[in-house]
Design a protein around this motif. Sequence first.
Motif, mmCIF file in Angstrom:
data_model
loop_
_atom_site.group_PDB
_atom_site.id
_atom_site.type_symbol
_atom_site.label_atom_id
_atom_site.label_comp_id
_atom_site.label_asym_id
_atom_site.label_seq_id
_atom_site.Cartn_x
_atom_site.Cartn_y
_atom_site.Cartn_z
ATOM 1 N N ALA A 24 0.834 -1.206 0.000
ATOM 2 C CA ALA A 24 0.000 0.000 0.000
ATOM 3 C C ALA A 24 0.865 1.251 0.000
ATOM 4 O O ALA A 24 0.586 2.221 -0.711
ATOM 5 C CB ALA A 24 -0.932 -0.007 1.212
ATOM 6 N N GLU A 25 1.936 1.238 0.794
ATOM 7 C CA GLU A 25 2.833 2.398 0.855
ATOM 8 C C GLU A 25 3.494 2.672 -0.494
ATOM 9 O O GLU A 25 3.728 3.827 -0.854
ATOM 10 C CB GLU A 25 3.917 2.149 1.907
ATOM 11 C CG GLU A 25 3.399 2.151 3.335
ATOM 12 C CD GLU A 25 4.447 1.663 4.322
ATOM 13 O OE1 GLU A 25 4.172 1.707 5.536
ATOM 14 O OE2 GLU A 25 5.537 1.228 3.883
ATOM 15 N N ASN B 211 2.164 1.859 -3.412
ATOM 16 C CA ASN B 211 1.133 1.855 -4.463
ATOM 17 C C ASN B 211 1.261 0.637 -5.376
ATOM 18 O O ASN B 211 0.955 0.703 -6.567
ATOM 19 C CB ASN B 211 1.196 3.137 -5.308
ATOM 20 C CG ASN B 211 0.763 4.360 -4.538
ATOM 21 O OD1 ASN B 211 -0.179 4.296 -3.744
ATOM 22 N ND2 ASN B 211 1.435 5.468 -4.734
ATOM 23 N N ARG B 212 1.683 -0.474 -4.806
ATOM 24 C CA ARG B 212 1.778 -1.714 -5.567
ATOM 25 C C ARG B 212 0.446 -2.466 -5.450
ATOM 26 O O ARG B 212 0.328 -3.510 -4.819
ATOM 27 C CB ARG B 212 2.931 -2.566 -5.051
ATOM 28 C CG ARG B 212 4.306 -2.049 -5.430
ATOM 29 C CD ARG B 212 4.531 -2.070 -6.942
ATOM 30 N NE ARG B 212 4.399 -3.411 -7.487
ATOM 31 C CZ ARG B 212 5.419 -4.252 -7.621
ATOM 32 N NH1 ARG B 212 6.639 -3.872 -7.281
ATOM 33 N NH2 ARG B 212 5.224 -5.455 -8.124
ATOM 34 N N HIS B 213 -0.571 -1.884 -6.049
ATOM 35 C CA HIS B 213 -1.914 -2.447 -5.930
ATOM 36 C C HIS B 213 -2.048 -3.770 -6.671
ATOM 37 O O HIS B 213 -2.870 -4.611 -6.310
ATOM 38 C CB HIS B 213 -2.942 -1.429 -6.438
ATOM 39 C CG HIS B 213 -2.899 -0.141 -5.684
ATOM 40 N ND1 HIS B 213 -3.090 1.091 -6.262
ATOM 41 C CD2 HIS B 213 -2.651 0.105 -4.366
ATOM 42 C CE1 HIS B 213 -2.980 2.033 -5.350
ATOM 43 N NE2 HIS B 213 -2.703 1.469 -4.202
ATOM 44 N N GLU C 25 -6.848 4.009 -1.565
ATOM 45 C CA GLU C 25 -7.008 3.161 -2.751
ATOM 46 C C GLU C 25 -6.692 1.702 -2.432
ATOM 47 O O GLU C 25 -7.398 0.793 -2.862
ATOM 48 C CB GLU C 25 -6.123 3.664 -3.888
ATOM 49 C CG GLU C 25 -6.458 3.024 -5.219
ATOM 50 C CD GLU C 25 -5.773 3.705 -6.391
ATOM 51 O OE1 GLU C 25 -5.810 3.146 -7.487
ATOM 52 O OE2 GLU C 25 -5.196 4.799 -6.190
ATOM 53 N N ALA C 26 -5.645 1.487 -1.668
ATOM 54 C CA ALA C 26 -5.307 0.123 -1.256
ATOM 55 C C ALA C 26 -6.398 -0.446 -0.369
ATOM 56 O O ALA C 26 -6.792 -1.617 -0.509
ATOM 57 C CB ALA C 26 -3.967 0.120 -0.522
ATOM 58 N N LEU D 25 -4.402 5.427 3.364
ATOM 59 C CA LEU D 25 -4.085 4.699 2.129
ATOM 60 C C LEU D 25 -5.381 4.175 1.523
ATOM 61 O O LEU D 25 -5.672 2.978 1.537
ATOM 62 C CB LEU D 25 -3.096 3.572 2.434
ATOM 63 C CG LEU D 25 -1.750 4.060 3.001
ATOM 64 C CD1 LEU D 25 -0.953 2.918 3.600
ATOM 65 C CD2 LEU D 25 -0.943 4.755 1.907
#
Length: 472
Positions: free
Chosen positions: A93-94, A96-98, A132-133, A130
């Motif tokens: 999440a930190e 942005n590795r969705h 989006e995650a 966070l």
Amino acid sequence: MKQNTTVRSEIEEYIRQSGVDLQSFSNSIGLDPPMLSAMLHSNPLTMSIEQLDLITAGMGLSEGKLFELYIVECFETTNPDWERIRPFLNRCAELNRHDSIRKVLSGLVKDSNQTTEIFDAAEFLLERGLQEAAAIIYQSVIETEELNHSERLAISYYRLFQIYRQDGHKSFMIAMQFIPYRHRLPDAYALDGLLMLTQLFAVKQKWDEVENYSVELSQLAENIYLKQQQWEDPEFNPSRPLVYYYAQGYLFKAGSYEHRGMFEESKKWIAKYADMSWLERLDEIGISEVERFKMYAKANLLSIEIKEGDLTRVSEYLDFLKQYPDELVDGLTTLLDTSNRNNVFIDEYLDVFADKIAQYKINHKEGWNNQTVTYYYKEPFYSYRFHLFFRKYALYCFRKNLLREGLENVLKSFRLSFNINSKDGMVNSMALFEMHRPHATEAQQSVYSGICKEVWEYEENLRPFGDSIYDG
């Protein structure tokens, strides 16, 4: 990376190519050499995400470069435990590795026994901002949860609505999914959920729906108030004081009548939130809310009286707007609307706020020649207020034969209408522009065509899913 590579093989290849030994590499990244050696020879891989980050940095790779291999070795080939999953999801999440979050979750959703842990992970990420995650994980809860009546499922739909409420295009669709679950929420969440629904339908100008959800909101607030033990319970912790929700229900119901031209009905509900001081045990914040709604009541009552044609109240209204500049957009909209309907001109009133109006135009300047577009307000409800202002102002300009200035305001209203996905706003803007197209500059026609293209592309992208930009 080559096929069939592993985290271990990547590290060993790096050590071989760099010409260092395992001990030197371990020391350079701050890991104990025997520990690193044991990790590399373990099966399955026992490396923590913190250790993986140290190794990745030591190899000169970008953050998250080894995540795909790590997922395969740690989560797909073994029975992972949450002591390892949770830190990994947080790190994804930190960064942005969705994509990595989705890959891990795709294996977890097969096991409904993990739903509680998945939900807790989403709540933790949401608390840290966070969003989006967190949204990806809440969606996983919805897919995993087997009990349709569970509170956890209702909260997950509510959280998605919270996260996307400022997205003019996603919010309506997500709200439709949330609505059937609104009564299964804890009361503290239900208050905010009903308020968000009320605001959403106000932006959509669906006044019957606004009335329905505003009634639900004020009734829920009343039921909580009557159960005094509940709202005094430390566990009951809504985001705002109870009086706020009580009054918002009345305010939106009054507004739903006002926008339908039912002014006498609106006045009855304005009177209800004009004085909420009768509620017991108001704290300092609650008292400030009572005063704020008293101010709103004064503004809205003056607005209605002016709309009814009592122009003797305009002077008092102008003094009010000078005192409360946050109400100026709505106030100017009221004055412009009254002017247009009564076919009078109010330049002397507009001149009083000329600097503010000029600033509004700058803040909502449409990007020319594909430049970046800057908007002052991001919230759909505030965008809705400005969309109305620019539309009424455009009509005023057309009446004065200021055609290009009118078209400029139409384009601002059109852009804001598209941002909040307002069917009525877009249709009205397009009609006004087409009626005055012969007077548009080339630049104005280019901006108009650009927004039309965005509208078309958005609808085309949704069409395979059976949705339409005009459904909302």
